[in-house]
Design a protein around this motif. Sequence first.
Motif, PDB file in Angstrom:
ATOM      1  N   CYS A 189       0.818  -1.235   0.047  1.00  0.00           N
ATOM      2  CA  CYS A 189      -0.067   0.130  -0.061  1.00  0.00           C
ATOM      3  C   CYS A 189       1.003   1.137   0.038  1.00  0.00           C
ATOM      4  O   CYS A 189       0.738   2.357  -0.708  1.00  0.00           O
ATOM      5  CB  CYS A 189      -0.771   0.112   1.266  1.00  0.00           C
ATOM      6  SG  CYS A 189      -2.145  -1.146   1.069  1.00  0.00           S
ATOM      7  N   TRP A 190       1.826   1.191   0.880  1.00  0.00           N
ATOM      8  CA  TRP A 190       2.692   2.551   0.832  1.00  0.00           C
ATOM      9  C   TRP A 190       3.518   2.817  -0.601  1.00  0.00           C
ATOM     10  O   TRP A 190       3.691   3.735  -0.765  1.00  0.00           O
ATOM     11  CB  TRP A 190       3.571   2.903   2.198  1.00  0.00           C
ATOM     12  CG  TRP A 190       4.609   1.699   2.417  1.00  0.00           C
ATOM     13  CD1 TRP A 190       4.689   0.654   3.457  1.00  0.00           C
ATOM     14  CD2 TRP A 190       5.873   1.759   2.054  1.00  0.00           C
ATOM     15  NE1 TRP A 190       5.924   0.271   3.449  1.00  0.00           N
ATOM     16  CE2 TRP A 190       6.628   0.871   2.559  1.00  0.00           C
ATOM     17  CE3 TRP A 190       6.600   2.710   0.990  1.00  0.00           C
ATOM     18  CZ2 TRP A 190       8.057   0.720   2.423  1.00  0.00           C
ATOM     19  CZ3 TRP A 190       7.983   2.391   0.778  1.00  0.00           C
ATOM     20  CH2 TRP A 190       8.626   1.488   1.400  1.00  0.00           C
ATOM     21  N   ALA A 191       4.011   1.589  -1.060  1.00  0.00           N
ATOM     22  CA  ALA A 191       4.779   1.641  -1.863  1.00  0.00           C
ATOM     23  C   ALA A 191       4.013   2.097  -3.162  1.00  0.00           C
ATOM     24  O   ALA A 191       4.429   3.276  -4.034  1.00  0.00           O
ATOM     25  CB  ALA A 191       5.305   0.289  -2.420  1.00  0.00           C
ATOM     26  N   VAL A 192       2.603   1.845  -3.518  1.00  0.00           N
ATOM     27  CA  VAL A 192       1.882   2.470  -4.493  1.00  0.00           C
ATOM     28  C   VAL A 192       1.359   3.839  -4.087  1.00  0.00           C
ATOM     29  O   VAL A 192       1.294   4.685  -4.834  1.00  0.00           O
ATOM     30  CB  VAL A 192       0.349   1.370  -4.571  1.00  0.00           C
ATOM     31  CG1 VAL A 192      -0.445   1.892  -5.615  1.00  0.00           C
ATOM     32  CG2 VAL A 192       0.800   0.193  -5.256  1.00  0.00           C
ATOM     33  N   GLY A 193       1.159   3.883  -2.705  1.00  0.00           N
ATOM     34  CA  GLY A 193       0.648   5.532  -2.202  1.00  0.00           C
ATOM     35  C   GLY A 193       1.906   6.465  -2.579  1.00  0.00           C
ATOM     36  O   GLY A 193       1.414   7.758  -2.771  1.00  0.00           O
ATOM     37  N   LEU A 194       3.101   5.862  -2.458  1.00  0.00           N
ATOM     38  CA  LEU A 194       4.244   6.846  -3.177  1.00  0.00           C
ATOM     39  C   LEU A 194       3.830   7.536  -4.399  1.00  0.00           C
ATOM     40  O   LEU A 194       4.178   8.743  -4.537  1.00  0.00           O
ATOM     41  CB  LEU A 194       5.448   6.308  -3.136  1.00  0.00           C
ATOM     42  CG  LEU A 194       6.372   6.067  -1.891  1.00  0.00           C
ATOM     43  CD1 LEU A 194       7.184   5.067  -1.967  1.00  0.00           C
ATOM     44  CD2 LEU A 194       6.294   7.031  -0.943  1.00  0.00           C
ATOM     45  N   LYS A 195       3.264   6.852  -5.337  1.00  0.00           N
ATOM     46  CA  LYS A 195       3.011   7.247  -6.463  1.00  0.00           C
ATOM     47  C   LYS A 195       1.719   8.502  -6.582  1.00  0.00           C
ATOM     48  O   LYS A 195       1.871   9.448  -7.052  1.00  0.00           O
ATOM     49  CB  LYS A 195       2.209   6.184  -7.526  1.00  0.00           C
ATOM     50  CG  LYS A 195       2.119   6.567  -8.827  1.00  0.00           C
ATOM     51  CD  LYS A 195       3.167   6.314  -9.878  1.00  0.00           C
ATOM     52  CE  LYS A 195       2.739   6.364 -11.088  1.00  0.00           C
ATOM     53  NZ  LYS A 195       4.013   6.503 -11.998  1.00  0.00           N
ATOM     54  N   TYR A 196       0.784   8.236  -5.601  1.00  0.00           N
ATOM     55  CA  TYR A 196      -0.157   9.335  -5.535  1.00  0.00           C
ATOM     56  C   TYR A 196       0.074  10.647  -4.599  1.00  0.00           C
ATOM     57  O   TYR A 196      -0.720  11.348  -4.622  1.00  0.00           O
ATOM     58  CB  TYR A 196      -1.371   8.437  -4.680  1.00  0.00           C
ATOM     59  CG  TYR A 196      -2.228   7.461  -5.611  1.00  0.00           C
ATOM     60  CD1 TYR A 196      -2.905   7.806  -6.669  1.00  0.00           C
ATOM     61  CD2 TYR A 196      -1.871   6.124  -5.277  1.00  0.00           C
ATOM     62  CE1 TYR A 196      -3.500   6.909  -7.420  1.00  0.00           C
ATOM     63  CE2 TYR A 196      -2.404   5.322  -6.015  1.00  0.00           C
ATOM     64  CZ  TYR A 196      -3.517   5.665  -7.229  1.00  0.00           C
ATOM     65  OH  TYR A 196      -4.238   4.674  -8.031  1.00  0.00           O
ATOM     66  N   VAL A 212      -0.300  11.820   4.053  1.00  0.00           N
ATOM     67  CA  VAL A 212      -0.410  11.285   5.336  1.00  0.00           C
ATOM     68  C   VAL A 212      -0.826   9.694   5.549  1.00  0.00           C
ATOM     69  O   VAL A 212      -0.439   9.046   6.235  1.00  0.00           O
ATOM     70  CB  VAL A 212      -1.790  12.174   5.902  1.00  0.00           C
ATOM     71  CG1 VAL A 212      -2.155  11.463   7.287  1.00  0.00           C
ATOM     72  CG2 VAL A 212      -1.286  13.620   6.288  1.00  0.00           C
ATOM     73  N   LEU A 213      -1.651   9.414   4.575  1.00  0.00           N
ATOM     74  CA  LEU A 213      -2.095   7.763   4.452  1.00  0.00           C
ATOM     75  C   LEU A 213      -0.739   7.007   4.047  1.00  0.00           C
ATOM     76  O   LEU A 213      -0.625   5.901   4.734  1.00  0.00           O
ATOM     77  CB  LEU A 213      -2.992   7.559   3.453  1.00  0.00           C
ATOM     78  CG  LEU A 213      -4.231   8.190   3.656  1.00  0.00           C
ATOM     79  CD1 LEU A 213      -5.454   7.918   2.566  1.00  0.00           C
ATOM     80  CD2 LEU A 213      -4.845   7.851   4.805  1.00  0.00           C
ATOM     81  N   THR A 214       0.040   7.586   3.235  1.00  0.00           N
ATOM     82  CA  THR A 214       1.303   6.834   3.067  1.00  0.00           C
ATOM     83  C   THR A 214       2.299   6.546   4.062  1.00  0.00           C
ATOM     84  O   THR A 214       2.946   5.515   4.567  1.00  0.00           O
ATOM     85  CB  THR A 214       2.122   7.133   1.766  1.00  0.00           C
ATOM     86  OG1 THR A 214       1.096   7.246   0.501  1.00  0.00           O
ATOM     87  CG2 THR A 214       3.583   6.667   1.357  1.00  0.00           C
ATOM     88  N   VAL A 215       2.338   7.559   4.839  1.00  0.00           N
ATOM     89  CA  VAL A 215       3.333   7.577   5.814  1.00  0.00           C
ATOM     90  C   VAL A 215       2.698   6.673   7.008  1.00  0.00           C
ATOM     91  O   VAL A 215       3.610   5.907   7.836  1.00  0.00           O
ATOM     92  CB  VAL A 215       3.543   8.954   6.509  1.00  0.00           C
ATOM     93  CG1 VAL A 215       4.244   9.185   7.810  1.00  0.00           C
ATOM     94  CG2 VAL A 215       4.514   9.902   5.646  1.00  0.00           C
ATOM     95  N   LEU A 216       1.496   6.657   7.330  1.00  0.00           N
ATOM     96  CA  LEU A 216       0.879   5.879   8.344  1.00  0.00           C
ATOM     97  C   LEU A 216       1.043   4.348   7.904  1.00  0.00           C
ATOM     98  O   LEU A 216       1.189   3.681   8.688  1.00  0.00           O
ATOM     99  CB  LEU A 216      -0.675   6.204   8.354  1.00  0.00           C
ATOM    100  CG  LEU A 216      -1.069   7.399   9.106  1.00  0.00           C
ATOM    101  CD1 LEU A 216      -2.531   7.981   9.214  1.00  0.00           C
ATOM    102  CD2 LEU A 216      -0.466   7.584  10.470  1.00  0.00           C
ATOM    103  N   ALA A 217       1.054   3.916   6.587  1.00  0.00           N
ATOM    104  CA  ALA A 217       1.186   2.726   6.188  1.00  0.00           C
ATOM    105  C   ALA A 217       2.531   2.265   6.205  1.00  0.00           C
ATOM    106  O   ALA A 217       2.774   1.139   6.668  1.00  0.00           O
ATOM    107  CB  ALA A 217       0.545   2.638   4.616  1.00  0.00           C
ATOM    108  N   ALA A 252       6.837  -6.093  -2.969  1.00  0.00           N
ATOM    109  CA  ALA A 252       7.184  -5.855  -4.296  1.00  0.00           C
ATOM    110  C   ALA A 252       6.358  -6.672  -5.278  1.00  0.00           C
ATOM    111  O   ALA A 252       5.732  -5.949  -6.431  1.00  0.00           O
ATOM    112  CB  ALA A 252       8.409  -6.350  -4.736  1.00  0.00           C
ATOM    113  N   LEU A 253       5.855  -7.908  -4.967  1.00  0.00           N
ATOM    114  CA  LEU A 253       4.815  -8.465  -5.729  1.00  0.00           C
ATOM    115  C   LEU A 253       3.590  -7.645  -6.045  1.00  0.00           C
ATOM    116  O   LEU A 253       2.970  -7.656  -6.931  1.00  0.00           O
ATOM    117  CB  LEU A 253       4.633  -9.845  -5.301  1.00  0.00           C
ATOM    118  CG  LEU A 253       3.542 -10.798  -5.922  1.00  0.00           C
ATOM    119  CD1 LEU A 253       3.934 -11.053  -7.553  1.00  0.00           C
ATOM    120  CD2 LEU A 253       3.351 -11.945  -5.237  1.00  0.00           C
ATOM    121  N   GLY A 254       3.206  -7.432  -4.816  1.00  0.00           N
ATOM    122  CA  GLY A 254       1.783  -6.473  -4.646  1.00  0.00           C
ATOM    123  C   GLY A 254       1.854  -5.275  -5.396  1.00  0.00           C
ATOM    124  O   GLY A 254       1.029  -4.901  -6.169  1.00  0.00           O
ATOM    125  N   ALA A 255       3.163  -4.547  -5.415  1.00  0.00           N
ATOM    126  CA  ALA A 255       3.304  -3.277  -5.826  1.00  0.00           C
ATOM    127  C   ALA A 255       3.268  -3.299  -7.431  1.00  0.00           C
ATOM    128  O   ALA A 255       2.611  -2.725  -8.284  1.00  0.00           O
ATOM    129  CB  ALA A 255       4.228  -2.442  -5.519  1.00  0.00           C
TER     130      ALA A 255
END
Length: 108
Positions: free
Chosen positions: A15-22, A33-38, A67-70
């Motif tokens: 989630c946070w790896a993908v969140g970095l994109k957002y 904020v959501l990425t940092v919390l994750a 990595a697989l999930g991202a």
Amino acid sequence: MAWVLLVIAGLLEMCWAVGLKYTEGFTRPLPTVLTVLAIIASMVLLALAARSLPIGTAYAVWVGIGALGAAVLGIFLFNEPVTPARVFFLALLLTAIIGLKLTSGVQS
């Protein structure tokens, strides 16, 4: 219980790896904020799981799930390329994650 915590930690890493994109370089407040919390939750759960799992196994599985999930989410969310080679290596990554679980010597 350690394996459950580790899987949840890996999913949060995804989630946070993908969140970095957002976050668009940490310029968008809510995704940031959501990425940092994750990130924080993922690290805490990894640390808890590592209390009873070998650290090499725990870290490799955590990174592997993330990595697989991202990569899979990148395919679906960002139209990243799907090639036979990419699918093959993602399958190898999944096989490695399962293999590490099965050979860890630690029960659920």
